[in-house]
Design a protein around this motif. Structure first.
Motif, mmCIF file in Angstrom:
data_model
loop_
_atom_site.group_PDB
_atom_site.id
_atom_site.type_symbol
_atom_site.label_atom_id
_atom_site.label_comp_id
_atom_site.label_asym_id
_atom_site.label_seq_id
_atom_site.Cartn_x
_atom_site.Cartn_y
_atom_site.Cartn_z
ATOM 1 N N GLN A 20 -23.473 12.166 23.768
ATOM 2 C CA GLN A 20 -22.930 10.904 24.913
ATOM 3 C C GLN A 20 -23.955 9.861 24.737
ATOM 4 O O GLN A 20 -25.025 10.009 24.927
ATOM 5 C CB GLN A 20 -22.851 11.792 26.100
ATOM 6 C CG GLN A 20 -21.934 12.923 25.706
ATOM 7 C CD GLN A 20 -21.891 13.773 27.032
ATOM 8 O OE1 GLN A 20 -20.950 14.852 27.112
ATOM 9 N NE2 GLN A 20 -22.588 13.701 28.017
ATOM 10 N N ILE A 21 -23.291 8.807 25.106
ATOM 11 C CA ILE A 21 -23.942 7.239 24.981
ATOM 12 C C ILE A 21 -23.299 6.469 26.125
ATOM 13 O O ILE A 21 -23.758 5.114 25.894
ATOM 14 C CB ILE A 21 -23.807 6.784 23.397
ATOM 15 C CG1 ILE A 21 -22.415 6.582 22.992
ATOM 16 C CG2 ILE A 21 -24.824 7.636 22.595
ATOM 17 C CD1 ILE A 21 -22.313 5.816 21.854
ATOM 18 N N GLN A 68 -21.899 10.455 18.052
ATOM 19 C CA GLN A 68 -21.866 9.671 19.234
ATOM 20 C C GLN A 68 -20.654 8.972 19.539
ATOM 21 O O GLN A 68 -19.984 8.283 18.918
ATOM 22 C CB GLN A 68 -22.856 8.423 18.855
ATOM 23 C CG GLN A 68 -24.157 8.817 18.463
ATOM 24 C CD GLN A 68 -25.300 7.461 18.331
ATOM 25 O OE1 GLN A 68 -24.843 6.414 18.632
ATOM 26 N NE2 GLN A 68 -26.463 7.897 18.085
ATOM 27 N N CYS A 69 -20.325 9.625 20.672
ATOM 28 C CA CYS A 69 -19.003 9.101 21.584
ATOM 29 C C CYS A 69 -19.171 9.820 22.933
ATOM 30 O O CYS A 69 -20.052 10.464 23.333
ATOM 31 C CB CYS A 69 -17.879 9.580 21.000
ATOM 32 S SG CYS A 69 -17.614 11.242 20.518
ATOM 33 N N ASP A 70 -18.174 9.502 24.029
ATOM 34 C CA ASP A 70 -18.272 9.998 24.994
ATOM 35 C C ASP A 70 -16.880 10.754 25.477
ATOM 36 O O ASP A 70 -16.891 11.183 26.448
ATOM 37 C CB ASP A 70 -18.445 9.066 26.051
ATOM 38 C CG ASP A 70 -19.908 8.695 25.940
ATOM 39 O OD1 ASP A 70 -20.674 9.227 26.957
ATOM 40 O OD2 ASP A 70 -20.268 7.693 25.419
ATOM 41 N N ALA A 71 -15.749 11.080 24.443
ATOM 42 C CA ALA A 71 -14.666 11.670 24.612
ATOM 43 C C ALA A 71 -14.076 12.074 23.350
ATOM 44 O O ALA A 71 -14.414 11.811 22.483
ATOM 45 C CB ALA A 71 -13.793 10.843 25.513
ATOM 46 N N LEU A 72 -13.623 13.609 23.539
ATOM 47 C CA LEU A 72 -12.987 14.055 22.730
ATOM 48 C C LEU A 72 -11.450 14.193 22.837
ATOM 49 O O LEU A 72 -10.929 14.570 24.048
ATOM 50 C CB LEU A 72 -13.680 15.462 22.300
ATOM 51 C CG LEU A 72 -15.151 15.407 22.139
ATOM 52 C CD1 LEU A 72 -15.629 16.774 22.182
ATOM 53 C CD2 LEU A 72 -15.603 14.456 20.824
ATOM 54 N N ALA A 73 -10.389 14.526 21.611
ATOM 55 C CA ALA A 73 -9.077 14.912 21.807
ATOM 56 C C ALA A 73 -8.650 15.515 20.527
ATOM 57 O O ALA A 73 -9.593 15.818 19.634
ATOM 58 C CB ALA A 73 -8.125 13.580 21.982
ATOM 59 N N THR A 74 -7.980 16.503 20.653
ATOM 60 C CA THR A 74 -7.411 17.284 19.552
ATOM 61 C C THR A 74 -6.076 18.055 19.811
ATOM 62 O O THR A 74 -5.635 18.126 21.025
ATOM 63 C CB THR A 74 -8.552 18.511 19.459
ATOM 64 O OG1 THR A 74 -8.487 19.333 18.115
ATOM 65 C CG2 THR A 74 -8.427 19.552 20.507
ATOM 66 N N THR A 75 -5.443 18.352 18.770
ATOM 67 C CA THR A 75 -4.451 19.542 18.788
ATOM 68 C C THR A 75 -4.849 20.560 18.148
ATOM 69 O O THR A 75 -3.913 21.429 17.859
ATOM 70 C CB THR A 75 -3.179 18.647 18.057
ATOM 71 O OG1 THR A 75 -3.603 18.549 16.623
ATOM 72 C CG2 THR A 75 -2.739 17.723 18.664
ATOM 73 N N VAL A 103 -17.778 18.395 27.328
ATOM 74 C CA VAL A 103 -18.583 17.341 27.686
ATOM 75 C C VAL A 103 -19.620 17.683 28.810
ATOM 76 O O VAL A 103 -19.477 18.647 29.542
ATOM 77 C CB VAL A 103 -17.721 16.276 28.223
ATOM 78 C CG1 VAL A 103 -17.125 15.394 26.948
ATOM 79 C CG2 VAL A 103 -16.870 16.337 29.355
ATOM 80 N N GLY A 104 -20.761 17.200 28.622
ATOM 81 C CA GLY A 104 -21.922 17.779 29.560
ATOM 82 C C GLY A 104 -21.974 16.717 30.564
ATOM 83 O O GLY A 104 -21.693 15.312 30.361
ATOM 84 N N SER A 105 -22.679 17.001 31.798
ATOM 85 C CA SER A 105 -22.745 16.323 32.947
ATOM 86 C C SER A 105 -23.749 16.813 33.614
ATOM 87 O O SER A 105 -24.103 17.815 33.651
ATOM 88 C CB SER A 105 -21.433 16.149 33.713
ATOM 89 O OG SER A 105 -20.994 17.355 34.329
ATOM 90 N N ALA A 106 -24.319 15.851 34.705
ATOM 91 C CA ALA A 106 -25.268 16.090 35.574
ATOM 92 C C ALA A 106 -25.484 15.305 36.771
ATOM 93 O O ALA A 106 -26.386 14.555 37.220
ATOM 94 C CB ALA A 106 -26.922 16.302 35.047
ATOM 95 N N ASP A 107 -24.202 14.696 37.110
ATOM 96 C CA ASP A 107 -23.799 13.816 38.218
ATOM 97 C C ASP A 107 -22.416 13.012 37.608
ATOM 98 O O ASP A 107 -21.567 12.539 38.510
ATOM 99 C CB ASP A 107 -24.842 12.804 38.505
ATOM 100 C CG ASP A 107 -25.876 13.473 39.524
ATOM 101 O OD1 ASP A 107 -25.573 14.374 40.042
ATOM 102 O OD2 ASP A 107 -26.709 12.962 39.765
ATOM 103 N N CYS A 108 -22.727 12.427 36.317
ATOM 104 C CA CYS A 108 -21.468 11.940 35.878
ATOM 105 C C CYS A 108 -20.075 12.622 35.962
ATOM 106 O O CYS A 108 -20.176 13.800 35.957
ATOM 107 C CB CYS A 108 -21.656 11.128 34.211
ATOM 108 S SG CYS A 108 -22.935 10.164 34.154
#
Length: 262
Positions: free
Chosen positions: A76-77, A96-103, A111-116
């Motif tokens: 995540q960047i 390097q990206c901040d989102a993913l999509a799949t079928t 996705v990881g977070s710690a306030d976002c």
């Protein structure tokens, strides 16, 4: 695969349930990490023992889908970039990206977070899912819209997509300076509604959850909601970067929000 384990607790939301899609907003409970990482730290970028992190990530996947499935997370960047995923990253290295999509069934996007803001997306009718890490930079930069666009490219219909924002720092706990507020006002003067007067002169309280949900609703989705959980205030439940900073701790753990097609 962990032969014997105790499932980790997680939160679900009705908007994402059904249609062969599994999801969960995990917190900090249910793992084996110690100290400041206590205890379901899933952040490979932390300074925690990597053996503990990898164990915790296995606990998460087995809890969510009942098996040891590939867990795909981005490097995540704070960008608007969303990538389509069909399987594990090449050489085991995160893109390097901040989102993913799949079928693709039987993989777990997270996705990881710690306030976002961790946002999970699902079009159950067309079996397309997504996950986005949305801090303020990603949100104002368009990561939510990018995720929806990638899902549409995979066959989703935006009026069939439900999106849920998981545990995120609340407005009460998110104090910012005047320059931060000015960045949002320069982008759109109407963004003033997301700022309340702070306790200190020249400071404001920023409503990241409402900003994210409003941007999602502006996209014409079927549903867009927040779980209502604050990472900063709910210390026993969630990791928080800002809480760690205020305490001058050397590092912090990360929780994951995960989604999978069965």
């Amino acid at each position: 695969m962990i032969k014997t384990f105790v499932p980790a607790p997680f939160t679900t939301h009705p908007a994402l349930e059904g249609g062969g899609i599994l999801h969960g907003f995990f917190g900090r409970q249910g793992g084996i990490s110690k100290g400041i990482y206590d205890n379901l730290n899933c952040g490979v970028g932390s300074d925690d023992l990597q053996a503990h992190v990898l164990h915790n990530r296995q606990v998460l996947t087995q809890t969510l889908v009942g098996a040891d499935r590939p867990l795909i997370t981005p490097y995540q960047i704070h960008s608007p970039k969303c990538l389509v995923v069909t399987g594990p990253w090449p050489n085991g290295e995160s893109e390097q990206c901040d989102a993913l999509a799949t079928t693709t069934p039987d993989i777990v996007l997270a996705v990881g977070s710690a306030d976002c803001g961790p946002v999970l997306f699902a079009d159950a009718d067309n079996r397309v899912v997504g996950a986005a890490h949305s801090g303020w930079k990603g949100a104002i930069g368009g990561v939510l819209e990018s995720t929806i666009a990638q899902m549409e490219a995979l066959g989703a219909k935006r009026d069939r997509i439900s999106a849920v924002l998981g545990p995120t720092i609340s407005q009460k706990s998110y104090e910012v300076g005047a320059e931060f507020r000015e960045t949002f006002l320069q982008h759109d003067a109407r963004n003033s509604v997301y700022f309340a007067e702070g306790a200190k002169e020249g400071h404001f309280q920023f409503g990241l959850p409402s900003y994210i949900v409003d941007r999602l609703n502006a996209c014409g989705l079927a549903k867009a909601e927040w779980t209502g959980q604050c990472t900063y205030l709910e210390e026993t439940a969630f990791f928080s970067y800002r809480r760690t900073t205020h305490r001058q701790e050397p590092d912090y753990g990360r929780q994951l929000a995960a989604i999978s097609i069965t």
